[in-house]
Design an enzyme around this catalytic site. Structure first.
Site, PDB file in Angstrom:
ATOM      1  N   TRP A  35       0.802  -1.225   0.000  1.00 19.56           N
ATOM      2  CA  TRP A  35       0.000   0.000   0.000  1.00 19.56           C
ATOM      3  C   TRP A  35       0.832   1.270   0.000  1.00 19.56           C
ATOM      4  O   TRP A  35       0.319   2.345  -0.285  1.00 19.56           O
ATOM      5  CB  TRP A  35      -0.957   0.022   1.207  1.00 19.56           C
ATOM      6  CG  TRP A  35      -0.329  -0.296   2.533  1.00 19.56           C
ATOM      7  CD1 TRP A  35      -0.408  -1.466   3.209  1.00 19.56           C
ATOM      8  CD2 TRP A  35       0.466   0.581   3.358  1.00 19.56           C
ATOM      9  NE1 TRP A  35       0.274  -1.396   4.406  1.00 19.56           N
ATOM     10  CE2 TRP A  35       0.823  -0.145   4.509  1.00 19.56           C
ATOM     11  CE3 TRP A  35       0.906   1.893   3.247  1.00 19.56           C
ATOM     12  CZ2 TRP A  35       1.603   0.404   5.541  1.00 19.56           C
ATOM     13  CZ3 TRP A  35       1.692   2.452   4.249  1.00 19.56           C
ATOM     14  CH2 TRP A  35       2.028   1.711   5.387  1.00 19.56           C
ATOM     15  N   ASN A  36       2.124   1.184   0.324  1.00 27.93           N
ATOM     16  CA  ASN A  36       2.875   2.439   0.484  1.00 27.93           C
ATOM     17  C   ASN A  36       3.265   3.081  -0.854  1.00 27.93           C
ATOM     18  O   ASN A  36       3.338   4.303  -0.966  1.00 27.93           O
ATOM     19  CB  ASN A  36       4.104   2.236   1.371  1.00 27.93           C
ATOM     20  CG  ASN A  36       5.088   1.244   0.802  1.00 27.93           C
ATOM     21  OD1 ASN A  36       4.703   0.264   0.151  1.00 27.93           O
ATOM     22  ND2 ASN A  36       6.370   1.467   1.040  1.00 27.93           N
ATOM     23  N   SER A  96       6.174  -6.885   4.187  1.00 28.19           N
ATOM     24  CA  SER A  96       6.860  -7.136   5.448  1.00 28.19           C
ATOM     25  C   SER A  96       7.685  -8.415   5.400  1.00 28.19           C
ATOM     26  O   SER A  96       7.402  -9.335   4.620  1.00 28.19           O
ATOM     27  CB  SER A  96       5.842  -7.246   6.584  1.00 28.19           C
ATOM     28  OG  SER A  96       5.102  -8.448   6.478  1.00 28.19           O
ATOM     29  N   GLU A  98      11.046  -8.298  -1.744  1.00 30.44           N
ATOM     30  CA  GLU A  98      11.634  -7.056  -1.230  1.00 30.44           C
ATOM     31  C   GLU A  98      10.919  -6.740   0.063  1.00 30.44           C
ATOM     32  O   GLU A  98       9.727  -6.432   0.068  1.00 30.44           O
ATOM     33  CB  GLU A  98      11.485  -5.905  -2.244  1.00 30.44           C
ATOM     34  CG  GLU A  98      12.512  -4.806  -1.996  1.00 30.44           C
ATOM     35  CD  GLU A  98      11.922  -3.473  -1.611  1.00 30.44           C
ATOM     36  OE1 GLU A  98      11.083  -3.432  -0.689  1.00 30.44           O
ATOM     37  OE2 GLU A  98      12.294  -2.478  -2.227  1.00 30.44           O
ATOM     38  N   LEU A  99      11.654  -6.838   1.194  1.00 31.63           N
ATOM     39  CA  LEU A  99      11.020  -6.855   2.508  1.00 31.63           C
ATOM     40  C   LEU A  99      11.397  -5.620   3.336  1.00 31.63           C
ATOM     41  O   LEU A  99      11.704  -4.575   2.792  1.00 31.63           O
ATOM     42  CB  LEU A  99      11.392  -8.163   3.211  1.00 31.63           C
ATOM     43  CG  LEU A  99      11.137  -9.427   2.368  1.00 31.63           C
ATOM     44  CD1 LEU A  99      11.600 -10.674   3.103  1.00 31.63           C
ATOM     45  CD2 LEU A  99       9.665  -9.529   1.971  1.00 31.63           C
ATOM     46  N   CYS A 147      10.089   1.662   2.457  1.00 32.29           N
ATOM     47  CA  CYS A 147      10.925   0.551   2.911  1.00 32.29           C
ATOM     48  C   CYS A 147      12.376   0.972   3.117  1.00 32.29           C
ATOM     49  O   CYS A 147      13.065   0.431   3.978  1.00 32.29           O
ATOM     50  CB  CYS A 147      10.873  -0.594   1.886  1.00 32.29           C
ATOM     51  SG  CYS A 147       9.246  -1.336   1.682  1.00 32.29           S
ATOM     52  N   GLU A 207      10.993  -2.578  12.861  1.00 29.69           N
ATOM     53  CA  GLU A 207      10.665  -1.579  11.857  1.00 29.69           C
ATOM     54  C   GLU A 207       9.384  -0.848  12.263  1.00 29.69           C
ATOM     55  O   GLU A 207       8.330  -1.452  12.419  1.00 29.69           O
ATOM     56  CB  GLU A 207      10.479  -2.239  10.491  1.00 29.69           C
ATOM     57  CG  GLU A 207      10.206  -1.248   9.375  1.00 29.69           C
ATOM     58  CD  GLU A 207      10.017  -1.919   8.019  1.00 29.69           C
ATOM     59  OE1 GLU A 207      10.388  -1.329   7.006  1.00 29.69           O
ATOM     60  OE2 GLU A 207       9.479  -3.051   7.999  1.00 29.69           O
TER      61      GLU A 207
END
Length: 524
Positions: free
Chosen positions: A164-165, A240, A261-262, A295, A393
């Site tokens: 969502w970001n 995440s 990609e976390l 991220c 995080e």
């Protein structure tokens, strides 16, 4: 912290008819919907269909059928579509910016910059794909008499799970190389931010992509993920670390590839010879860009002891002066967090740090006067590893300030995390900064920048180390991961066995001599 303008008039083009038209392409046979809201106000924008297992299975089948046509097209024909798509994105950039703001609540600068990622990535692969996807001839085991050709074949159907970001940038930018490689795509955006990727798919079809090639399914991750992954041939996931582990395990069970990609707990190192004013200015974006929902944003800020007080005082003053607001113009420095739930999560990290002895230098409050999910940019001092903000995080506008005395100490502190996605090093001595950067355990390191230089370098892979991911987007790898390498080998004469009456012992002696000669001459 000052508030921005309070004008919240929704852009005129975001009419109910326009928004409802976007979500009609989402299959939802059960009639269940998600109330997709405008983050600034909490008002419902549209009812988003939720896809059932059978809806998802049909979406994969439809994409697979369309892929057979698309994959048979010559590359130049596929790239012609991408060139038209590039032009359409640029033409509609401000409308896409409006959609991103409405669904995510970010400020306009960040929404506009998000739209830039798609044409940049598309342009890079338009230029690079002909070389990457071209058949490559290699030497075979026997000089002259054999050869091997590397052929790049599309995976088939790629599942893309977008966060969502950055819904448009990740959802569509990850889709483009998969399509260029000849694949079909089933895209699963987050429920909260499905509008901008849906509009991106509309533009792809307007550019000439066959209808049905890109399918969009919606729903909560646990409801959609298992069925989606059971049907596709590869998965690209951004999100995440906890969910990434589930995706990786599921991909392993289905024997399909994945790229993950976390998360990150990214450090910024301000060395003793850094330009303090430039570093402070950059730290405002590093800590608070997109309200900290990046991220690659900075959560741990390490400053050399000799500069610490000067940096801290200037950083606190600059942060306190930032404008926060809910407007569809370029005024506010910060927008909203994505949801009330996420605001509460960010607040819990700050409250935990405060309760355990950390000092809030500025910020540390929700702003319901601005909108349901607003939270002030916050600087903490005295953060320790036992605090949530010290090790987990936060993914919000919260930065911890730390001091260090030696570069060895700074590198040790930067690496003291399970994550390794992004880092930032500040110094006026580039050679010195490069030496420090090479010793940081991070997939991306920016020198005298926060994150944009690394992420926007489309020719270089961008991914995470340690618990921050597997694989990479961008670079040659960002396209080739969506292909399978096929090896077509040719032997012109049957020479890889004893010839005529030759014994195997004689053939073995000949082979040993040949191996030595090929190494000596450099042939092999």
């Amino acid at each position: 912290m000052s508030a921005g303008m309070t004008e919240r008039v929704r852009p005129a083009k975001l009419t109910p008819a326009f928004l409802d038209g976007l979500v009609t392409r989402v299959p939802g046979s059960t009639g269940n919907t998600w109330k997709l809201t405008e983050v600034y106000t909490g008002d419902v924008l549209t009812e988003l269909p939720q896809s059932s297992e059978s809806d998802i299975e049909r979406a994969v089948a439809t994409a697979r059928a369309a892929q057979r046509e698309w994959g048979s097209w010559p590359l130049r024909k596929r790239l012609k579509v991408m060139k038209k798509f590039h032009a359409l994105v640029v033409r509609n950039q401000l409308l896409i910016t409006d959609l991103i703001q409405a669904e995510s609540g970010k400020n306009r600068r960040m929404a506009f910059e998000e739209t830039c990622d798609v044409p940049m990535g598309t342009s890079h692969y338009i230029k690079r794909a002909p070389k990457l996807l071209k058949d490559r001839k290699h030497a075979g085991p026997v000089p002259v008499l054999s050869s091997s050709t590397e052929v790049r074949r599309p995976k088939g159907v790629v599942g893309i799970i977008a966060p969502w970001n950055f819904p448009f940038a990740t959802g569509i930018s990850d889709t483009i190389p998969a399509l260029i490689a000849g694949n079909g795509v089933v895209l699963k955006p987050d429920n909260k931010t499905a509008l901008s990727p849906l509009f991106g798919v509309r533009l792809l079809e307007e550019a000439g992509m066959p209808r049905g090639l890109v399918q969009v399914v919606c729903g909560e991750g646990p409801d959609v993920g298992p069925t989606l992954m059971a049907g596709v041939d590869y998965v690209m996931f951004t999100g995440s670390t906890a969910t990434g582990r589930v995706i990786g395990e599921t991909a392993g069970r289905h024997l399909i590839g994945c790229c993950l990609e976390l998360g990150g707990k990214n450090p910024m190192l301000v060395l003793a010879d850094a330009n303090v004013d430039e570093a402070v200015h950059a730290a405002l974006f590093g800590g608070f860009g997109n309200s900290g929902q990046i991220c690659m944003h900075i959560e741990r800020l390490y400053v050399h002891d000799s500069l610490y007080e000067e940096f801290r005082d200037k950083f606190v003053a600059a942060t306190a002066a930032m404008t926060v607001g809910a407007t569809y113009d370029f005024g506010p420095d910060l927008g909203s967090l994505v949801s009330v739930d996420h605001r509460d999560r960010v607040a819990s990290h700050v409250d935990d740090a405060r309760a355990k002895g950390a000092t809030v230098l500025t910020g540390g409050r929700a702003r319901p006067d601005l909108g349901p999910a607003f939270y002030e940019p916050t600087i903490l001092e005295g953060v320790t590893p036992d605090m949530l903000a010290g090790s987990t995080e936060t993914f919000g506008p919260v930065v911890g300030l730390y001091r260090f005395r030696t570069e060895e100490e700074a590198i040790r502190l930067a690496n003291d995390t399970d994550y390794g996605l992004n880092a930032s090093v500040w110094s006026t001595d580039l050679e010195r900064a490069m030496d420090v950067a090479r010793r940081i355990d991070s997939g991306n390191v920016n020198i005298n920048d926060i994150l944009a230089t690394a992420f926007a370098s489309k020719g270089t892979p961008s991914g995470g180390l340690k618990q921050s991911g597997v694989g990479a987007r961008h670079g040659d790898q960002g396209l080739l991961k969506y292909t399978d390498a096929q090896n077509i080998a040719v032997l012109k004469k049957q020479v890889m066995e004893p010839q005529g009456d030759q014994t195997y012992e004689a053939y073995a002696r000949q082979t040993r001599i040949t191996l030595k000669l090929m190494r000596w001459t450099g042939i092999r």
